[in-house]
Design a protein around this motif. Structure first.
Motif, mmCIF file in Angstrom:
data_model
loop_
_atom_site.group_PDB
_atom_site.id
_atom_site.type_symbol
_atom_site.label_atom_id
_atom_site.label_comp_id
_atom_site.label_asym_id
_atom_site.label_seq_id
_atom_site.Cartn_x
_atom_site.Cartn_y
_atom_site.Cartn_z
ATOM 1 N N LEU A 11 -14.454 -50.417 -29.341
ATOM 2 C CA LEU A 11 -14.216 -51.814 -29.676
ATOM 3 C C LEU A 11 -13.076 -52.432 -28.876
ATOM 4 O O LEU A 11 -12.912 -53.644 -28.871
ATOM 5 C CB LEU A 11 -13.917 -51.959 -31.173
ATOM 6 C CG LEU A 11 -15.029 -51.591 -32.153
ATOM 7 C CD1 LEU A 11 -14.580 -51.843 -33.572
ATOM 8 C CD2 LEU A 11 -16.296 -52.376 -31.850
ATOM 9 N N GLN B 284 -14.724 -61.684 -34.281
ATOM 10 C CA GLN B 284 -13.614 -62.612 -34.110
ATOM 11 C C GLN B 284 -12.954 -62.982 -35.427
ATOM 12 O O GLN B 284 -11.859 -63.540 -35.439
ATOM 13 C CB GLN B 284 -14.102 -63.888 -33.415
ATOM 14 C CG GLN B 284 -14.430 -63.715 -31.948
ATOM 15 C CD GLN B 284 -14.803 -65.041 -31.309
ATOM 16 O OE1 GLN B 284 -15.447 -65.892 -31.918
ATOM 17 N NE2 GLN B 284 -14.395 -65.231 -30.077
ATOM 18 N N GLU C 20 -24.930 -51.130 -31.881
ATOM 19 C CA GLU C 20 -24.936 -52.403 -31.158
ATOM 20 C C GLU C 20 -25.491 -53.538 -32.014
ATOM 21 O O GLU C 20 -25.024 -54.665 -31.950
ATOM 22 C CB GLU C 20 -25.747 -52.275 -29.866
ATOM 23 C CG GLU C 20 -25.624 -53.513 -28.987
ATOM 24 C CD GLU C 20 -26.235 -53.312 -27.607
ATOM 25 O OE1 GLU C 20 -26.310 -54.292 -26.861
ATOM 26 O OE2 GLU C 20 -26.631 -52.176 -27.295
ATOM 27 N N ARG D 41 -14.503 -68.358 -25.962
ATOM 28 C CA ARG D 41 -13.632 -67.244 -26.322
ATOM 29 C C ARG D 41 -12.487 -67.691 -27.222
ATOM 30 O O ARG D 41 -11.960 -66.913 -28.016
ATOM 31 C CB ARG D 41 -13.086 -66.598 -25.038
ATOM 32 C CG ARG D 41 -12.574 -65.174 -25.221
ATOM 33 C CD ARG D 41 -12.180 -64.578 -23.884
ATOM 34 N NE ARG D 41 -13.331 -64.417 -23.014
ATOM 35 C CZ ARG D 41 -13.377 -64.801 -21.751
ATOM 36 N NH1 ARG D 41 -12.346 -65.404 -21.195
ATOM 37 N NH2 ARG D 41 -14.460 -64.610 -21.036
ATOM 38 N N SER E 215 -24.976 -60.376 -20.031
ATOM 39 C CA SER E 215 -24.480 -60.582 -21.399
ATOM 40 C C SER E 215 -25.501 -61.248 -22.309
ATOM 41 O O SER E 215 -25.264 -61.372 -23.512
ATOM 42 C CB SER E 215 -23.207 -61.439 -21.359
ATOM 43 O OG SER E 215 -23.508 -62.767 -20.956
ATOM 44 N N LYS F 31 -21.254 -53.269 -18.275
ATOM 45 C CA LYS F 31 -20.890 -54.586 -18.786
ATOM 46 C C LYS F 31 -19.385 -54.790 -18.725
ATOM 47 O O LYS F 31 -18.903 -55.858 -18.338
ATOM 48 C CB LYS F 31 -21.388 -54.755 -20.231
ATOM 49 C CG LYS F 31 -22.886 -54.998 -20.336
ATOM 50 C CD LYS F 31 -23.302 -55.234 -21.779
ATOM 51 C CE LYS F 31 -24.790 -55.545 -21.875
ATOM 52 N NZ LYS F 31 -25.225 -55.768 -23.272
ATOM 53 N N HIS F 32 -18.630 -53.775 -19.105
ATOM 54 C CA HIS F 32 -17.181 -53.899 -19.064
ATOM 55 C C HIS F 32 -16.685 -54.089 -17.636
ATOM 56 O O HIS F 32 -15.792 -54.914 -17.377
ATOM 57 C CB HIS F 32 -16.532 -52.661 -19.684
ATOM 58 C CG HIS F 32 -16.803 -52.526 -21.147
ATOM 59 N ND1 HIS F 32 -16.746 -51.317 -21.811
ATOM 60 C CD2 HIS F 32 -17.155 -53.445 -22.082
ATOM 61 C CE1 HIS F 32 -17.040 -51.496 -23.088
ATOM 62 N NE2 HIS F 32 -17.293 -52.773 -23.271
ATOM 63 N N GLU G 234 -17.631 -57.621 -16.541
ATOM 64 C CA GLU G 234 -16.813 -58.621 -17.214
ATOM 65 C C GLU G 234 -15.446 -58.732 -16.548
ATOM 66 O O GLU G 234 -14.947 -59.836 -16.317
ATOM 67 C CB GLU G 234 -16.652 -58.261 -18.695
ATOM 68 C CG GLU G 234 -17.902 -58.517 -19.529
ATOM 69 C CD GLU G 234 -17.787 -57.940 -20.922
ATOM 70 O OE1 GLU G 234 -16.722 -57.364 -21.227
ATOM 71 O OE2 GLU G 234 -18.753 -58.054 -21.689
ATOM 72 N N GLN H 10 -22.708 -54.743 -34.214
ATOM 73 C CA GLN H 10 -21.745 -55.568 -33.493
ATOM 74 C C GLN H 10 -22.318 -56.942 -33.171
ATOM 75 O O GLN H 10 -21.576 -57.927 -33.088
ATOM 76 C CB GLN H 10 -21.301 -54.854 -32.219
ATOM 77 C CG GLN H 10 -20.518 -53.566 -32.478
ATOM 78 C CD GLN H 10 -20.021 -52.920 -31.203
ATOM 79 O OE1 GLN H 10 -19.708 -53.586 -30.230
ATOM 80 N NE2 GLN H 10 -19.934 -51.597 -31.199
ATOM 81 N N ASP H 11 -23.626 -57.027 -32.977
ATOM 82 C CA ASP H 11 -24.246 -58.319 -32.696
ATOM 83 C C ASP H 11 -24.285 -59.205 -33.936
ATOM 84 O O ASP H 11 -24.165 -60.428 -33.850
ATOM 85 C CB ASP H 11 -25.667 -58.120 -32.153
ATOM 86 C CG ASP H 11 -25.663 -57.564 -30.737
ATOM 87 O OD1 ASP H 11 -24.629 -57.709 -30.063
ATOM 88 O OD2 ASP H 11 -26.675 -56.991 -30.314
ATOM 89 N N GLU I 59 -13.775 -55.350 -26.535
ATOM 90 C CA GLU I 59 -14.308 -56.545 -27.191
ATOM 91 C C GLU I 59 -13.258 -57.277 -28.010
ATOM 92 O O GLU I 59 -13.105 -58.494 -27.897
ATOM 93 C CB GLU I 59 -15.478 -56.171 -28.101
ATOM 94 C CG GLU I 59 -16.078 -57.372 -28.828
ATOM 95 C CD GLU I 59 -17.225 -57.000 -29.741
ATOM 96 O OE1 GLU I 59 -17.726 -57.876 -30.458
ATOM 97 O OE2 GLU I 59 -17.627 -55.817 -29.725
ATOM 98 N N VAL I 60 -12.518 -56.550 -28.842
ATOM 99 C CA VAL I 60 -11.576 -57.215 -29.746
ATOM 100 C C VAL I 60 -10.140 -57.155 -29.258
ATOM 101 O O VAL I 60 -9.288 -57.903 -29.741
ATOM 102 C CB VAL I 60 -11.673 -56.615 -31.169
ATOM 103 C CG1 VAL I 60 -13.083 -56.707 -31.698
ATOM 104 C CG2 VAL I 60 -11.205 -55.171 -31.187
#
Length: 587
Positions: free
Chosen positions: A480, A458, A449, A135, A72, A263-264, A267, A452-453, A483-484
């Motif tokens: 998304l 949030q 990407e 988070r 990450s 990554k997903h 995670e 999104q960075d 992530e969201v």
């Protein structure tokens, strides 16, 4: 044993779910769950239930967690946080080691050698705790990235310091040399690092050249993480942490078509492992250990919380560009987690076998540190951020993807309700109407990407995909979602002749397409607001609604926005405000 594994999973994930529902720190709830299942009720006794497998299970879990953390870490995050992270590693580690050693020696009354070893371990700030904590917070990206990078980078450094100090204080012979031991640890670290970098480059190259089929990529990575960790650990204990961290960093920054999916997967796996490891470790806490916790240890905890960490950060970030409010927040946040407990427990056993005085004090002391820092920092982080003025508050904004007549009108209506609205589109010309209404705009592909960075996702409580491309809207919601959260994603209706697979809920009860909605805007349809009261309840509102008109959303008194869709009808109560999309009244 299977029943125990099932119970551990249930307790860990259950604690995470309760934390999500209540907003409480997940780590604190998992700690409580483990204590209740372990020393309080005796349902779980890791030593009895797993025996010799306990340590390997925890070590391999920590390896996967650190790999996911490395995965990450994006070098783009270092644009703002890089100098602070470098200072916290180069300056903060030695300062923290010296201050931690002094606190353990003078505060806890431990021998100097054990104090130095414990001080080395405590330079870590557990990423297993920082992640769940961040988070639930909305702090500046620089603060978030600094804490995340510090936690993951310092974890293996703390373990290696403990290895070096342990080797020094337990060496028996006339030619004990700190330089020789340091060179030995440094050489092992370089080898471990080379293994990690090599595995990272090798796997990403194999993925790019399609040497590994898609369905085998995630299993291959998991096996490589375990194999790399074990190989480095055979060379010297705890150097495997360096291997998996660098392997994750390399793979996270050498993008392949499978990076997002990996990554997903990692995670999800890390969440499961963190839950399980914390329950297991807190269940190992026995009453005999608690009874060994002495009053003098409280002095050490006080020094650790209010002297060691603040002075370490203040010294490290002195004269840096980070604002003083952010420095103070970083100086307060330093929870310890899995790595601190696992490494300390391992060396405590070795030191006891070696006959070192007061080695048995390390286990109750490290549990005291973990409990104190998790509760002190976990429950106070939000309050401290608000007091320092760096808390961005709960995300109440709405992101509309696609600039057109409908989204511009909807954005204007939501803005009049007091919500922050942003419209994103790749075309500069399409955003002109939104700019004229003083709406926030973002020119760029929301799936990129880099976007999104740089865009804080949030800040949005809803993302509504409403471009004229149904497939792209579905892709936005699918990409998304992890992530969201899928509950925050909505898309306009789809043309079933062009798209049969739906990725998210569809806006409005009728599920109209964006083309149909734009035709209605051109025909004079507009958005209106209606206050629901006890005198004018929701039933009366629906009865007076024009047949063609549709409720779009309801805003609660706490500024939560609930959308109407083809599958969901929010509960409307007195005090709520309705947003309606209705045709013009007949003349």
């Amino acid at each position: 044993m299977l029943v125990k594994f099932a119970l551990i999973g249930l307790l860990g994930i259950g604690a995470q779910w309760i934390a999500w529902r209540t907003g409480k720190p997940a780590i604190a709830l998992m700690l409580i769950a483990g204590v209740l299942a372990g020393p309080v009720t005796g349902l779980i006794d890791p030593q009895r239930d797993f025996g010799a497998l306990q340590q390997p299970i925890i070590k391999l879990a920590v390896a996967v967690i650190l790999f996911e953390g490395g995965l990450s870490l994006n070098f783009r995050d270092l644009r703002h946080a890089g100098p602070a992270v470098l200072r916290l590693v180069v300056i903060g580690v030695p300062v923290g080691l010296v201050l931690g050693t002094a606190a353990a020696f003078y505060g806890a009354g431990l021998p100097l050698g054990i104090s130095a070893l414990f001080g080395g371990i405590l330079v870590v700030t557990g990423p297993t705790v920082i992640g769940p904590m961040l988070r639930s917070l909305r702090v500046p990206a620089r603060v978030r990235d600094t804490l995340k990078w510090e936690g993951i980078v310092n974890d293996p450094i703390g373990a290696l310091l403990a290895v070096a100090i342990y080797a020094y204080i337990t060496y028996i012979g006339p030619d004990r040399s700190a330089i020789a031991i340091g060179l030995d640890v440094a050489a092992a670290t370089l080898i471990a690092g080379a293994i990690g970098v090599g595995l990272g480059f090798g796997l990403t190259t194999a993925f790019r050249r399609a040497y590994i089929p898609e369905y085998l990529k995630a299993p291959t990575v998991l096996v490589a993480v375990i194999a790399g960790f074990v190989a480095a650990d055979l060379i010297k204990h705890e150097t495997g942490l360096i291997t998996v961290t660098l392997m994750g960093v390399v793979m996270g920054n050498r993008q392949t078509q499978s990076t997002a999916a990996l990554k997903h997967f990692k995670e999800d796996l890390a969440v499961l492992l963190i839950s399980g490891v914390f329950v297991i470790l807190s269940a190992t806490l026995q009453w005999e250990v608690v009874e060994r916790f002495q009053a003098r240890f409280l002095i050490f905890l006080f020094l650790l919380l209010f002297v060691v960490r603040p002075l370490t950060v203040i010294a490290s970030l002195a004269f840096s560009k980070m604002p003083w409010r952010e420095r103070l927040f970083v100086a307060w946040i330093a929870p310890r987690g899995v790595v601190a407990i696992a490494v300390t427990s391992l060396f405590a056993l070795r030191l006891e076998d070696f006959g070192m005085k007061d080695a048995d004090a390390l286990v109750p002391l490290v549990f005291g540190v973990v409990v104190a820092t998790i509760f002190a920092h976990g429950f106070s982080a939000g309050w401290v951020a608000r007091r320092l003025g760096i808390d961005k508050g709960k995300g109440e904004g709405v992101l509309l993807v696609g600039a057109n007549a409908f989204t511009t009108a909807l954005g204007g209506a939501l803005q009049k309700m007091g919500l922050t609205v942003m419209i994103a589109d790749t075309a500069k010309f399409a955003l002109r109407a939104a700019r004229k209404q003083s709406l926030d705009v973002h020119q760029g592909d929301i799936l990129d990407e880099v976007t999104q960075d740089t865009l804080d996702m949030q800040q949005f409580q809803h993302v509504i995909a409403a471009t004229d491309n149904d497939s792209y809207n579905s892709l936005v919601c699918a990409d998304l979602g992890p992530e969201v959260g899928q509950d925050k994603l909505t898309q306009t209706g789809v043309d079933e002749t062009r798209l049969s697979r739906r990725r998210a809920r569809m806006l409005l009860e009728g599920g109209e397409t964006v083309d149909e909605l734009q035709v209605r805007v051109a025909a004079g349809w507009a958005f209106g607001r209606t206050r629901i009261t006890s005198v004018f309840p929701y039933e009366a509102y629906r009865a007076r609604l024009a047949p063609e008109a549709e409720p779009v959303a309801v805003m609660k008194p706490d500024r939560r926005l609930l959308l109407f869709s083809t599958t969901q009808r929010p509960v409307v109560e007195p005090g709520d405000t309705m947003l309606t999309f209705a045709p013009p009244e007949p003349v």
